[in-house]
Design a protein around this motif. Structure first.
Motif, PDB file in Angstrom:
ATOM      1  N   VAL A  58       0.804  -1.223   0.000  1.00  0.00           N
ATOM      2  CA  VAL A  58       0.000   0.000   0.000  1.00  0.00           C
ATOM      3  C   VAL A  58       0.839   1.276   0.000  1.00  0.00           C
ATOM      4  O   VAL A  58       0.295   2.365  -0.121  1.00  0.00           O
ATOM      5  CB  VAL A  58      -0.964   0.016   1.204  1.00  0.00           C
ATOM      6  N   LYS A  59       2.165   1.135   0.140  1.00  0.00           N
ATOM      7  CA  LYS A  59       3.006   2.331   0.122  1.00  0.00           C
ATOM      8  C   LYS A  59       4.427   1.985  -0.306  1.00  0.00           C
ATOM      9  O   LYS A  59       4.951   0.920   0.043  1.00  0.00           O
ATOM     10  CB  LYS A  59       3.056   2.998   1.496  1.00  0.00           C
ATOM     11  N   LEU A  60       5.018   2.905  -1.082  1.00  0.00           N
ATOM     12  CA  LEU A  60       6.431   2.790  -1.448  1.00  0.00           C
ATOM     13  C   LEU A  60       7.095   4.133  -1.198  1.00  0.00           C
ATOM     14  O   LEU A  60       6.631   5.170  -1.683  1.00  0.00           O
ATOM     15  CB  LEU A  60       6.591   2.409  -2.922  1.00  0.00           C
ATOM     16  N   GLU A  61       8.187   4.120  -0.455  1.00  0.00           N
ATOM     17  CA  GLU A  61       8.979   5.325  -0.192  1.00  0.00           C
ATOM     18  C   GLU A  61      10.367   5.123  -0.784  1.00  0.00           C
ATOM     19  O   GLU A  61      11.055   4.167  -0.428  1.00  0.00           O
ATOM     20  CB  GLU A  61       9.083   5.597   1.310  1.00  0.00           C
ATOM     21  N   GLY A  80      -4.566   5.136  -9.234  1.00  0.00           N
ATOM     22  CA  GLY A  80      -4.817   4.498  -7.944  1.00  0.00           C
ATOM     23  C   GLY A  80      -3.782   4.801  -6.888  1.00  0.00           C
ATOM     24  O   GLY A  80      -3.831   4.216  -5.801  1.00  0.00           O
ATOM     25  N   TRP A  81      -2.857   5.719  -7.181  1.00  0.00           N
ATOM     26  CA  TRP A  81      -1.789   6.036  -6.233  1.00  0.00           C
ATOM     27  C   TRP A  81      -1.634   7.546  -6.080  1.00  0.00           C
ATOM     28  O   TRP A  81      -1.653   8.289  -7.064  1.00  0.00           O
ATOM     29  CB  TRP A  81      -0.457   5.434  -6.692  1.00  0.00           C
ATOM     30  N   LYS A  82      -1.462   7.985  -4.844  1.00  0.00           N
ATOM     31  CA  LYS A  82      -1.165   9.383  -4.525  1.00  0.00           C
ATOM     32  C   LYS A  82       0.351   9.541  -4.449  1.00  0.00           C
ATOM     33  O   LYS A  82       1.041   8.690  -3.883  1.00  0.00           O
ATOM     34  CB  LYS A  82      -1.805   9.764  -3.186  1.00  0.00           C
ATOM     35  N   ILE A  83       0.861  10.637  -5.009  1.00  0.00           N
ATOM     36  CA  ILE A  83       2.311  10.849  -5.059  1.00  0.00           C
ATOM     37  C   ILE A  83       2.676  12.096  -4.261  1.00  0.00           C
ATOM     38  O   ILE A  83       2.098  13.161  -4.457  1.00  0.00           O
ATOM     39  CB  ILE A  83       2.798  11.004  -6.513  1.00  0.00           C
ATOM     40  N   ASP A  84       3.644  11.946  -3.366  1.00  0.00           N
ATOM     41  CA  ASP A  84       4.176  13.065  -2.585  1.00  0.00           C
ATOM     42  C   ASP A  84       5.672  13.190  -2.852  1.00  0.00           C
ATOM     43  O   ASP A  84       6.414  12.209  -2.743  1.00  0.00           O
ATOM     44  CB  ASP A  84       3.940  12.857  -1.084  1.00  0.00           C
ATOM     45  N   VAL A  85       6.090  14.403  -3.199  1.00  0.00           N
ATOM     46  CA  VAL A  85       7.503  14.670  -3.465  1.00  0.00           C
ATOM     47  C   VAL A  85       8.056  15.551  -2.353  1.00  0.00           C
ATOM     48  O   VAL A  85       7.533  16.633  -2.097  1.00  0.00           O
ATOM     49  CB  VAL A  85       7.683  15.368  -4.831  1.00  0.00           C
ATOM     50  N   THR A  86       9.114  15.071  -1.692  1.00  0.00           N
ATOM     51  CA  THR A  86       9.748  15.803  -0.595  1.00  0.00           C
ATOM     52  C   THR A  86      11.074  16.379  -1.056  1.00  0.00           C
ATOM     53  O   THR A  86      11.908  15.656  -1.620  1.00  0.00           O
ATOM     54  CB  THR A  86       9.987  14.883   0.613  1.00  0.00           C
ATOM     55  N   VAL A 108      10.494  10.414  -2.657  1.00  0.00           N
ATOM     56  CA  VAL A 108       9.209  10.345  -3.352  1.00  0.00           C
ATOM     57  C   VAL A 108       8.412   9.202  -2.729  1.00  0.00           C
ATOM     58  O   VAL A 108       8.938   8.097  -2.548  1.00  0.00           O
ATOM     59  CB  VAL A 108       9.378  10.107  -4.866  1.00  0.00           C
ATOM     60  N   THR A 109       7.148   9.486  -2.376  1.00  0.00           N
ATOM     61  CA  THR A 109       6.295   8.499  -1.716  1.00  0.00           C
ATOM     62  C   THR A 109       5.043   8.259  -2.543  1.00  0.00           C
ATOM     63  O   THR A 109       4.351   9.207  -2.927  1.00  0.00           O
ATOM     64  CB  THR A 109       5.893   8.975  -0.310  1.00  0.00           C
ATOM     65  N   TRP A 110       4.759   6.993  -2.808  1.00  0.00           N
ATOM     66  CA  TRP A 110       3.519   6.592  -3.478  1.00  0.00           C
ATOM     67  C   TRP A 110       2.633   5.885  -2.454  1.00  0.00           C
ATOM     68  O   TRP A 110       3.058   4.907  -1.813  1.00  0.00           O
ATOM     69  CB  TRP A 110       3.804   5.634  -4.629  1.00  0.00           C
ATOM     70  N   THR A 111       1.415   6.347  -2.297  1.00  0.00           N
ATOM     71  CA  THR A 111       0.473   5.757  -1.343  1.00  0.00           C
ATOM     72  C   THR A 111      -0.775   5.310  -2.089  1.00  0.00           C
ATOM     73  O   THR A 111      -1.379   6.098  -2.832  1.00  0.00           O
ATOM     74  CB  THR A 111       0.088   6.762  -0.245  1.00  0.00           C
ATOM     75  N   ALA A 112      -1.164   4.063  -1.869  1.00  0.00           N
ATOM     76  CA  ALA A 112      -2.327   3.514  -2.576  1.00  0.00           C
ATOM     77  C   ALA A 112      -3.612   4.173  -2.106  1.00  0.00           C
ATOM     78  O   ALA A 112      -3.836   4.349  -0.915  1.00  0.00           O
ATOM     79  CB  ALA A 112      -2.397   2.004  -2.358  1.00  0.00           C
ATOM     80  N   GLU A 113      -4.443   4.540  -3.070  1.00  0.00           N
ATOM     81  CA  GLU A 113      -5.761   5.100  -2.750  1.00  0.00           C
ATOM     82  C   GLU A 113      -6.844   4.034  -2.872  1.00  0.00           C
ATOM     83  O   GLU A 113      -8.003   4.282  -2.537  1.00  0.00           O
ATOM     84  CB  GLU A 113      -6.062   6.268  -3.695  1.00  0.00           C
ATOM     85  N   GLY A 114      -6.458   2.867  -3.343  1.00  0.00           N
ATOM     86  CA  GLY A 114      -7.389   1.754  -3.475  1.00  0.00           C
ATOM     87  C   GLY A 114      -6.830   0.523  -2.784  1.00  0.00           C
ATOM     88  O   GLY A 114      -6.365   0.578  -1.646  1.00  0.00           O
TER      89      GLY A 114
END
Length: 244
Positions: A58-61, A80-86, A108-114
């Motif tokens: 459900v998440k990849l960092e 289906g994934w939310k992306i956050d860039v730090t 960079v973090t990908w978080t599943a929305e499904g």
């Protein structure tokens, strides 16, 4: 009977090797689309397989190397994934194309929305990155993979000097030799080279056509001579038969 036993043993051994190979390679990895040349830009894919039968990823960092910071990092949207860039402030500013860069992407973090990545499946997460360093042969990205059961697998172990793969290896991007125009050639220079190449190709095509025409003419000439000689010979033979 012996042949059957040998075949069975061979099949079991082959299956075991394939199973072990699949297990060893089932970890988060990074590969470029094409090449990742030193001093240039590249599109890379982080490949994430799901290794659990009872949970989804459900998440990849992905943490970026601090010894070789990348000024440009652009993620491609993944359904289906939310992306956050730090981003983080650099201790030593970078100079890219004549401009000073004081911060760079650190994670960079990908978080599943499904439902995330189900058991037996994998997902790729593309990024455009650059400018790649010229003084390194590879870049190491430490990654954390989180499952729906709260388990976190830390893919953070760097390559060993012996070349033996660690238990939880970090994704490693191998850098290839720099391309000739990695820094970007001036547009006029590229146009001149393109025109010169076109002229060379046109000249070569013209020479080839001329050579082909000359060759055809020679062949037709030779055929004509052969036919003429054959006609003369036939005439002489016919005259002799009439005289006889």
């Amino acid at each position: 009977m012996n042949v059957s036993r040998i075949a069975l043993a061979g099949g079991v051994a082959a299956s075991t090797v394939l199973l072990l190979a699949g297990t060893a390679s089932a970890h988060v990895s990074v590969q470029p689309q094409g090449e990742a040349a030193k001093g240039g830009y590249a599109t890379v894919n982080f490949k994430v397989p799901n290794e659990r039968d009872n949970a989804s990823t459900v998440k990849l960092e992905v943490n970026f190397p601090t010894d070789h910071p990348l000024a440009s990092v652009s993620p491609q949207p993944v359904a289906g994934w939310k992306i956050d860039v730090t981003k983080s402030t650099l201790a030593k500013p970078l100079e890219v194309h004549g401009k000073k860069i004081n911060e760079a992407v650190s994670k960079v973090t990908w978080t599943a929305e499904g439902g995330g990545i189900k058991a037996g499946f994998f997902q790729q997460f593309p990024l455009s990155v650059g400018q790649l360093p010229e003084d390194a042969d590879q870049l190491v990205f430490k990654a954390l993979q989180t499952y729906s059961n709260k388990e976190v697998v830390r893919w953070i172990e760097e390559p060993t000097a012996s070349g033996e793969e660690p238990e939880n290896p970090a994704p490693v991007l191998a850098l290839s030799a720099p391309a000739a125009d990695a820094h970007g050639a001036p547009a006029d220079d590229k146009s001149a080279k393109s025109d010169e190449a076109e002229k060379t190709e046109t000249t070569a095509s013209s020479d080839e056509a001329s050579s082909s025409t000359d060759g055809t003419a020679r062949v037709l000439g030779i055929v004509g001579i052969v036919v003429g000689v054959a006609g003369v010979a036939f005439g002489v033979l016919a005259g002799r038969r009439r005289s006889a």
